[in-house]
Design an enzyme around this catalytic site. Structure first.
Site, PDB file in Angstrom:
ATOM      1  N   LYS A 160      34.442  20.630  22.588  1.00 49.96           N
ATOM      2  CA  LYS A 160      34.110  20.593  24.014  1.00 49.96           C
ATOM      3  C   LYS A 160      34.434  21.920  24.681  1.00 49.96           C
ATOM      4  O   LYS A 160      33.707  22.369  25.561  1.00 49.96           O
ATOM      5  CB  LYS A 160      34.844  19.445  24.702  1.00 49.96           C
ATOM      6  CG  LYS A 160      34.207  18.106  24.389  1.00 49.96           C
ATOM      7  CD  LYS A 160      34.912  16.962  25.073  1.00 49.96           C
ATOM      8  CE  LYS A 160      34.447  15.629  24.520  1.00 49.96           C
ATOM      9  NZ  LYS A 160      35.415  14.559  24.776  1.00 49.96           N
TER      10      LYS A 160
ATOM     11  N   LYS B  93      19.379   9.038  12.546  1.00 47.44           N
ATOM     12  CA  LYS B  93      20.087   8.049  13.336  1.00 47.44           C
ATOM     13  C   LYS B  93      19.524   7.983  14.746  1.00 47.44           C
ATOM     14  O   LYS B  93      19.135   9.014  15.310  1.00 47.44           O
ATOM     15  CB  LYS B  93      21.543   8.510  13.389  1.00 47.44           C
ATOM     16  CG  LYS B  93      22.523   7.522  13.878  1.00 47.44           C
ATOM     17  CD  LYS B  93      23.938   8.095  13.773  1.00 47.44           C
ATOM     18  CE  LYS B  93      24.760   7.626  14.934  1.00 47.44           C
ATOM     19  NZ  LYS B  93      25.790   8.522  15.355  1.00 47.44           N
TER      20      LYS B  93
ATOM     21  N   LYS C 232      21.130   9.178  21.644  1.00 47.87           N
ATOM     22  CA  LYS C 232      20.603   9.635  22.934  1.00 47.87           C
ATOM     23  C   LYS C 232      20.239  11.116  22.891  1.00 47.87           C
ATOM     24  O   LYS C 232      19.172  11.520  23.355  1.00 47.87           O
ATOM     25  CB  LYS C 232      21.658   9.385  24.002  1.00 47.87           C
ATOM     26  CG  LYS C 232      21.124   9.516  25.394  1.00 47.87           C
ATOM     27  CD  LYS C 232      22.226   9.256  26.418  1.00 47.87           C
ATOM     28  CE  LYS C 232      21.893   9.934  27.721  1.00 47.87           C
ATOM     29  NZ  LYS C 232      22.999  10.730  28.227  1.00 47.87           N
TER      30      LYS C 232
END
Ligand code: TRP
Length: 329
Positions: free
Chosen positions: A111, A194, A197
Site C-alpha cells: 500500500k 479469477k 473487481k
C-alpha cells in the site's frame, strides 16, 4: 460455542466470486459458531474516502449480506465505527507493537508503494486495528482469505504479547479459518484465473438478467474441440467451472460428453450457464432491492448489531483495564 468474528472491507458491490467465497462461508458459520460480522469502515479511512461514499456503502453492504442469508438474529452484523470500545483496545495494542514489525507487513509495503503520498499511521497500524476488532470479543476463529495471513499473524502476536506481559491467559490466539480452502473458486469471464473487481470480469449480485446473459455470452472461448477427449484449455475449463457451480451434475455431464465427442457448441454452453446463473442471482437481487428500500430495517439491524458488539467489547475492555492497572468504574 466458539466465537467467530470477521470484517468486511467496504469495496463495492458483491460479485459471484465473493458470494461463493466469503459470503457463503459466513452464512454457513452462523449456525455452528457464535458469529459476528462487521463492516470495516475505519479501515477504509486509510485511503481518505469522501463522507458520502462512507455513508452509502454501509447500507449497501448490509442489504447485500442480509439478502445472501446472514441472519442478524444468529450473527449480529455491525458497523465498525459504531463500536468505540475497539479504539481503546487499539491504543493498548499499539503500545506493545513495534515499528519494525509493522513495517515488515507486506500489505503495508504494497500500500505504501501504491499511495506514496499517503503513507499514514493508520496504514501502518492496520494490523493492530484488525487485532482489536477480533480480540475485543475474545474470538477464536476468523474467516479470512489467504491475503490476510500476515495480518492474522500480527493479531496472534498481539494476543500472545499481551498475555505474556501481564502473565495471564486472557486473549485466545485467533485461528485463521480459510474459506478459500473449501470454497468454490469462481473464474473470470475473460478467460483469466479469477473473478475479481479489479479484473473487471465480474457478475454482480445486483446485475439484472439481461446484463448477466450479455456478460456470459461475451465470455472468451476458442475454436472449439479439435480432437476427441482432449484436455480443455483454461478459458474453456473456466466455463465448465461455471457449469459445476451453477448447474446440475447431469447438465455438466451432458456438456462434458459433447466436449469429448467434439460436438460442443459454445453458444449452447453459454446459454445454459447464463440461465443457471440468472436463476441463482435473480432471487438474491430481488432481496437486495427489497432490503435497500427498507432503510429503517437496515438501520435497526446495524443498531442492534452495534449494541450487541458494544456489550461484548465492553466486557473485555473492563477486564483489560483491570489487568493493565487502570481504574474501572
Ligand atoms: N483486512 C480485512 C480485509 O481486507 C478486513 C478486516 C478488517 C478484517 N478487520 C478485520 C477481517 C478483522 C477479519 C477480522 O479483507
Amino acid at each position: 460455542m466458539e466465537k467467530v468474528v470477521s470484517g468486511i472491507r467496504p469495496t463495492g458491490n458483491l460479485h459471484l466470486g465473493n458470494y461463493f467465497g466469503a459470503v457463503k462461508s459466513f452464512v454457513a458459520m452462523q449456525d455452528n459458531y457464535q458469529s459476528m460480522f462487521f463492516i470495516a469502515d475505519w479501515h477504509s479511512l486509510t485511503t481518505h474516502p469522501k463522507p458520502e461514499n462512507i455513508q452509502n456503502s454501509a447500507r449497501t453492504i448490509l442489504a447485500e449480506y442480509l439478502a445472501c442469508g446472514i441472519d442478524p438474529q444468529k450473527a449480529p452484523i455491525y458497523v465498525q465505527s459504531d463500536v468505540k470500545e475497539t479504539l481503546e483496545l487499539y491504543l493498548y495494542l499499539n503500545m506493545n507493537t513495534y515499528l519494525g514489525e509493522l513495517e515488515r507487513v507486506t500489505t503495508f509495503k504494497e500500500k505504501a508503494r501504491k499511495q506514496p503520498d499517503n503513507v499514514n499511521a493508520g496504514l501502518l497500524t492496520y494490523p493492530t486495528l484488525m487485532a482489536a476488532d477480533v480480540l475485543q470479543h475474545r474470538a477464536h476463529k476468523v474467516p479470512v482469505g489467504k491475503d490476510q495471513e500476515q495480518n492474522m499473524e500480527m493479531m496472534r502476536k498481539c494476543a500472545r504479547r499481551f498475555n505474556n506481559i501481564y502473565g495471564i491467559e486472557f486473549f485466545p490466539e485467533p485461528q485463521n479459518f480459510y474459506f478459500n480452502a473449501t470454497a468454490l473458486k469462481v473464474p473470470g469471464l475473460d478467460g483469466s484465473g479469477k473473478m475479481g473487481k479489479s479484473e473487471g470480469n465480474c457478475i454482480y449480485l445486483r446485475d439484472d438478467d439481461k446484463t448477466i446473459r450479455k456478460k456470459v455470452m461475451k465470455a472468451v472461448t476458442d475454436n472449439g474441440p479439435q480432437e476427441p477427449n482432449s484436455k480443455r484449455p483454461e478459458v474453456i475449463e473456466n466455463l465448465f467451472t461455471f457449469l459445476k457451480i451453477a448447474s446440475t451434475p447431469e447438465t455438466y455431464q451432458y456438456f462434458d460428453e459433447k466436449w469429448n465427442d467434439c460436438t460442443l457448441r459454445y453458444g449452447d454452453l453459454k446459454k445454459q450457464i447464463a440461465e443457471d446463473l440468472v436463476n441463482i442471482v435473480a432471487p438474491i437481487r430481488e432481496k437486495i432491492e427489497d432490503y435497500s428500500a427498507n432503510t429503517a430495517l437496515l438501520d435497526k439491524v446495524a443498531k442492534e448489531g452495534a449494541d450487541y458488539a458494544r456489550q461484548s467489547a465492553s466486557e473485555t475492555l473492563k477486564e483489560v483495564r483491570k489487568i493493565i492497572g487502570f481504574r474501572i468504574y
